[in-house]
Design an enzyme around this catalytic site. Structure first.
Site, PDB file in Angstrom:
ATOM      1  N   ASN A   9       0.873  -1.172   0.000  1.00  0.00           N
ATOM      2  CA  ASN A   9       0.000   0.000   0.000  1.00  0.00           C
ATOM      3  C   ASN A   9       0.910   1.221   0.000  1.00  0.00           C
ATOM      4  OD1 ASN A   9      -1.752   2.088   0.516  1.00  0.00           O
ATOM      5  ND2 ASN A   9      -2.238   1.455   2.618  1.00  0.00           N
ATOM      6  N   GLU A  96      -7.050   4.938   7.429  1.00  0.00           N
ATOM      7  CA  GLU A  96      -6.808   6.358   7.125  1.00  0.00           C
ATOM      8  C   GLU A  96      -8.004   6.965   6.384  1.00  0.00           C
ATOM      9  OE1 GLU A  96      -2.939   5.782   5.328  1.00  0.00           O
ATOM     10  OE2 GLU A  96      -2.161   5.205   7.293  1.00  0.00           O
ATOM     11  N   GLY A 172       2.345   2.309  10.735  1.00  0.00           N
ATOM     12  CA  GLY A 172       3.345   3.366  10.596  1.00  0.00           C
ATOM     13  C   GLY A 172       4.025   3.758  11.897  1.00  0.00           C
ATOM     14  N   SER A 211       3.137  -2.097  10.364  1.00  0.00           N
ATOM     15  CA  SER A 211       4.582  -2.210  10.612  1.00  0.00           C
ATOM     16  C   SER A 211       5.130  -3.607  10.340  1.00  0.00           C
ATOM     17  CB  SER A 211       4.922  -1.768  12.039  1.00  0.00           C
ATOM     18  OG  SER A 211       4.548  -0.413  12.229  1.00  0.00           O
TER      19      SER A 211
HETATM   20  P1  PGA Z   1       2.668   0.292   7.647  1.00  0.00           P
HETATM   21  O1  PGA Z   1       1.237   0.563   6.980  1.00  0.00           O
HETATM   22  O2  PGA Z   1       3.186  -1.009   7.094  1.00  0.00           O
HETATM   23  O3  PGA Z   1       3.512   1.465   7.260  1.00  0.00           O
HETATM   24  O4  PGA Z   1       2.446   0.202   9.125  1.00  0.00           O
HETATM   25  C1  PGA Z   1       0.347  -0.468   6.722  1.00  0.00           C
HETATM   26  C2  PGA Z   1      -0.940   0.068   6.123  1.00  0.00           C
HETATM   27  O5  PGA Z   1      -1.406   1.134   6.537  1.00  0.00           O
HETATM   28  O6  PGA Z   1      -1.514  -0.551   5.205  1.00  0.00           O
END
Ligand code: PGA
Length: 249
Positions: A9, A96, A172, A211
């Site tokens: 993503n 989000e 994140g 993450s």
């Molecule tokens: P991240 O995001 O791997 O940076 O934690 C995952 C996501 O929001 O799909």
């Protein structure tokens, strides 16, 4: 036996020049035979994906879709348009989108329907916030988010969706859910689908997101109900993304 699936993503990242390097790197380094892989990119770059990834083992998709088929919805992108650009997947209800664009579970469900109607595979994202986890509401929250989608789907359509469990507190932040925490929620989600249809539940791919990195992917992906990953930050570097894809093998 469910195949593993790893989806990148990209969120709102990329440029024509940067994407070209990243996509070439992924295609060149890709050596997975028993895992599937896709990238979900910002809509303007779908044409670039179609040009660069057609004929490769990689699929591509979008990060959101309109609930409407066509018409006066300025700024929206219809599922049929994603289909025109060869998309296989579309994320629906990423946290989000839920948080910054006030997407309700009911709207997410309508987006899932729109995606299915255009022949796309919706990747339905669910997940609780830190506040909700600390209040002991994780199960309640993710089950309600899933139920809104189950409520609008006929049973055969259950076999055409992918689920993603993405705890908001792990996105994140560098704080991954432990394999045990993730497995517990994945098993719960599968059980909820099984109440509708056992076969659909058994073949449903449930991805973990939050993450996930090359060094924690193996332990997460070894869990019986974790069928792949939805990768944000680590999807922006070919070596990191491939590290996760190859861990999924
Ligand atoms: P991240 O995001 O791997 O940076 O934690 C995952 C996501 O929001 O799909």
């Amino acid at each position: 036996m469910r195949r593993k699936l790893v989806i990148g993503n990209w969120k709102m990242n990329g440029s024509l020049a940067g994407n070209s390097v990243l996509l070439s790197g992924i295609v060149e380094g890709y050596a997975a035979r028993n895992a599937d892989c896709a990238v979900c990119v910002p809509a303007p770059y779908l044409a670039q994906c179609q040009t660069m990834l057609k004929g490769t083992p990689l699929s591509w998709g979008a990060q959101d879709v309109s609930a409407y088929a066509a018409g006066a919805y300025t700024g929206e992108v219809a599922a049929s348009m994603l289909q025109d650009f060869g998309c296989r997947y579309v994320l629906c209800g990423h946290s989000e989108r839920r948080a910054y664009h006030q997407e309700s579970s009911e709207l997410v469900a309508q987006k899932v329907l729109a995606a299915l109607n255009a022949g796309l595979t919706p990747v339905v994202c669910v997940g609780e916030t830190l506040e909700q986890r600390e209040a002991g509401q994780s199960a309640l929250v993710v089950c309600a988010q899933l139920q809104a989608v189950l409520d609008v789907l006929e049973t055969p359509a259950l076999e055409r969706i992918v689920l993603a469990y993405e705890p908001v507190w792990a996105i994140g932040t560098g704080k991954t859910a432990t394999p045990a925490i993730a497995q517990e929620i994945h098993a719960l989600l599968r059980k909820q689908v099984a109440k509708r249809n056992a076969d659909a539940a058994a073949q449903l791919q449930i991805l973990y997101g939050g993450s996930m990195k090359p060094d924690n992917a193996r332990d997460l992906l070894a869990q019986p109900d974790i069928d792949g990953g939805l990768i944000g930050g680590a999807a922006l570097k070919a070596a990191d993304f491939l590290g996760i894809v190859h861990a999924a093998e």
